[in-house]
Design an enzyme around this catalytic site. Structure first.
Site, PDB file in Angstrom:
ATOM      1  N   ARG A 164       9.948  11.042 -42.835  1.00 41.20           N
ATOM      2  CA  ARG A 164      10.454  11.387 -41.503  1.00 41.20           C
ATOM      3  C   ARG A 164      10.632  12.893 -41.361  1.00 41.20           C
ATOM      4  NH1 ARG A 164      15.856   8.496 -39.409  1.00 41.20           N
ATOM      5  NH2 ARG A 164      16.780   9.852 -40.990  1.00 41.20           N
ATOM      6  N   LYS A 266      14.432  14.307 -35.987  1.00 41.22           N
ATOM      7  CA  LYS A 266      15.824  14.598 -36.336  1.00 41.22           C
ATOM      8  C   LYS A 266      16.064  16.117 -36.330  1.00 41.22           C
ATOM      9  CE  LYS A 266      19.306  12.513 -39.368  1.00 41.22           C
ATOM     10  NZ  LYS A 266      19.924  11.680 -38.299  1.00 41.22           N
ATOM     11  N   GLU A 302      20.179   5.067 -27.324  1.00 33.87           N
ATOM     12  CA  GLU A 302      20.946   4.999 -28.572  1.00 33.87           C
ATOM     13  C   GLU A 302      22.320   5.600 -28.386  1.00 33.87           C
ATOM     14  OE1 GLU A 302      19.836   8.093 -31.721  1.00 33.87           O
ATOM     15  OE2 GLU A 302      17.914   7.760 -30.736  1.00 33.87           O
TER      16      GLU A 302
END
Length: 420
Positions: A164, A266, A302
């Protein structure tokens, strides 16, 4: 650079010197832990739990494409006590607790990461014009290490975090360590801070890798230099409620991400963007904020730092990954665990109205693992879930995943990396 013994049980000025073989078999230099007069850290009577064993100076290998990247340190034959840090393990919250070591590795734009080192944990120097400070060119990851009853250490799917990070780095125009380099660096950092890993059942060692544009740049452009850094901290529960229902409010005006933006990686800016709404929610007594999509303003996305799931009967639904939602590793794991336990799983658009008649709602993330939702407030209307605390599905999935992470059940998924 000075090198010396890393692990508790060896005196910092021990005559024995050890060198890690790091990424691509390059040496990782190590410094002795700081000598502290704080007996809370170094007291010989720091904890009744003393793990008597032969000193374990790491012995593990990554086998990939017939190449072996080893991380080895010479071991002794004499028995020593691994002395845990003297902290109140029974009241461990989720906050930074400085540990002994951090890992750093640097590279220039257009080059590749090749050599890292373990340094004493502490402040770092950055130019005021560093890319991360001026243009937000930075990413972070989060994962955990757990201690088993036999003293071995478990990591949960670290290669997923490494992958990721690489995907996020591509979006943010940064070089990144290979997945093998990432995992190897995580292992080295965890072992160097082994005495800070909580006893079994008391918490975990939170691992925070960072990738940032550390080089100086004035005009808008990729940074000329990049730093990969890992630090760790022992932690307990993320929410003060622990495994108890949290209370969310649906945010209708402020949005976490937009299509075509960076909501799916992220990057550090994603988290600063939620602070205003989160702070306002907490001031009103809510635990956190649930965000909607920015186009239709009706579909769930989210929570500030967690993915969200809705349970109705035997069906567990969660918003589909479509570029604005972070592809959580705990989210991905919960989906697989739920399928293995006979639930029907759906990844799709989940309308906010579905919250009104849901049986349960829960959140997932590295820090929270699984956090049941007790109520959600939307447009002034509060919807509560269950009258007996934690819902059955939330409890079932939480127990299944944490038992796996802590080594209490067999790892049939092949997700655990064990440091012996």
């Amino acid at each position: 650079m000075e090198s010396g013994a890393v692990f508790a049980g060896l005196h910092p000025n021990s005559p024995s010197h050890h060198i890690f073989l790091g990424p691509s078999r390059s040496a990782i230099k190590i410094l002795p832990p700081p000598i502290s007069t704080d007996h809370k850290l170094l007291s010989p009577h720091s904890l009744s739990l003393q793990l008597q064993k032969q000193t374990r100076f790491a012995s593990f290998s990554n086998h990939s494409n017939n190449n072996v990247n080893s991380l080895r340190v010479a071991s002794r034959t004499s028995n020593v006590a691994l002395e845990l840090a003297d902290i109140d393990w029974d009241n461990l919250g989720f906050g930074l607790m400085p540990t002994d070591y951090m890992y750093t590795m640097k590279c220039s734009q257009g080059e590749t990461f090749s050599k890292g080192e373990l340094n004493r944990f502490g402040n770092i120097e950055l130019s005021p014009s560093a890319g991360v400070l001026n243009y937000g060119q930075g990413l972070f990851e989060g994962l955990k290490a757990y201690r088993k009853d036999d003293g071995n250490i478990l990591l949960f799917r670290p290669e997923e975090n490494g992958l990721r990070l690489r995907l996020g780095a591509e979006r943010m125009c940064m070089p990144a360590p290979t997945v093998d380099q990432f995992v190897e660096a995580v292992k080295a950092t965890v072992l160097a801070n082994e005495r800070w890993i909580p006893p079994p059942g008391k918490g975990s060692l939170y691992i925070r890798p960072l990738l940032m544009g550390s080089g100086a740049v004035l005009g808008l452009a990729p940074s000329p230099e990049y730093t990969f850094l890992i630090y760790v901290s022992p932690v307990g529960n993320y929410f003060k409620e622990g495994l108890a229902p949290i209370n969310l409010i649906v945010e209708t005006e402020i949005h976490r991400a937009t299509p075509g933006g960076t909501g799916g990686v992220k990057t550090i800016g994603n988290y600063a963007a939620v602070l205003q709404a989160q702070s306002a929610a907490k001031a009103k007594g809510f635990s956190d904020v649930l965000y909607l999509d920015s186009i239709n303003k009706k579909y769930l996305e989210e929570v500030s730092s967690c993915n969200v799931f809705v349970v109705k009967g035997n069906v567990i639904s969660t918003p589909a990954i479509k570029g604005t939602i972070l592809p959580g590793i705990t989210r991905k794991s919960i989906l697989d665990v739920a399928l293995s336990q006979g639930f029907q799983v759906e990844e799709r658009h989940v309308a906010v109205e579905e919250l009104l008649d849901a049986d349960e709602v829960f959140c997932t993330g590295t820090a929270v693992v699984v956090s049941p939702v007790g109520s959600i407030t939307y447009l002034g209307k509060r919807v509560s879930y269950g009258s007996e605390g934690v819902g059955r599905v939330s409890q079932q999935l939480y127990s299944a995943l944490t038992s796996l992470q802590m080594g209490l059940t067999e790892d049939k998924m092949g997700w655990i990396v064990e440091l012996k």
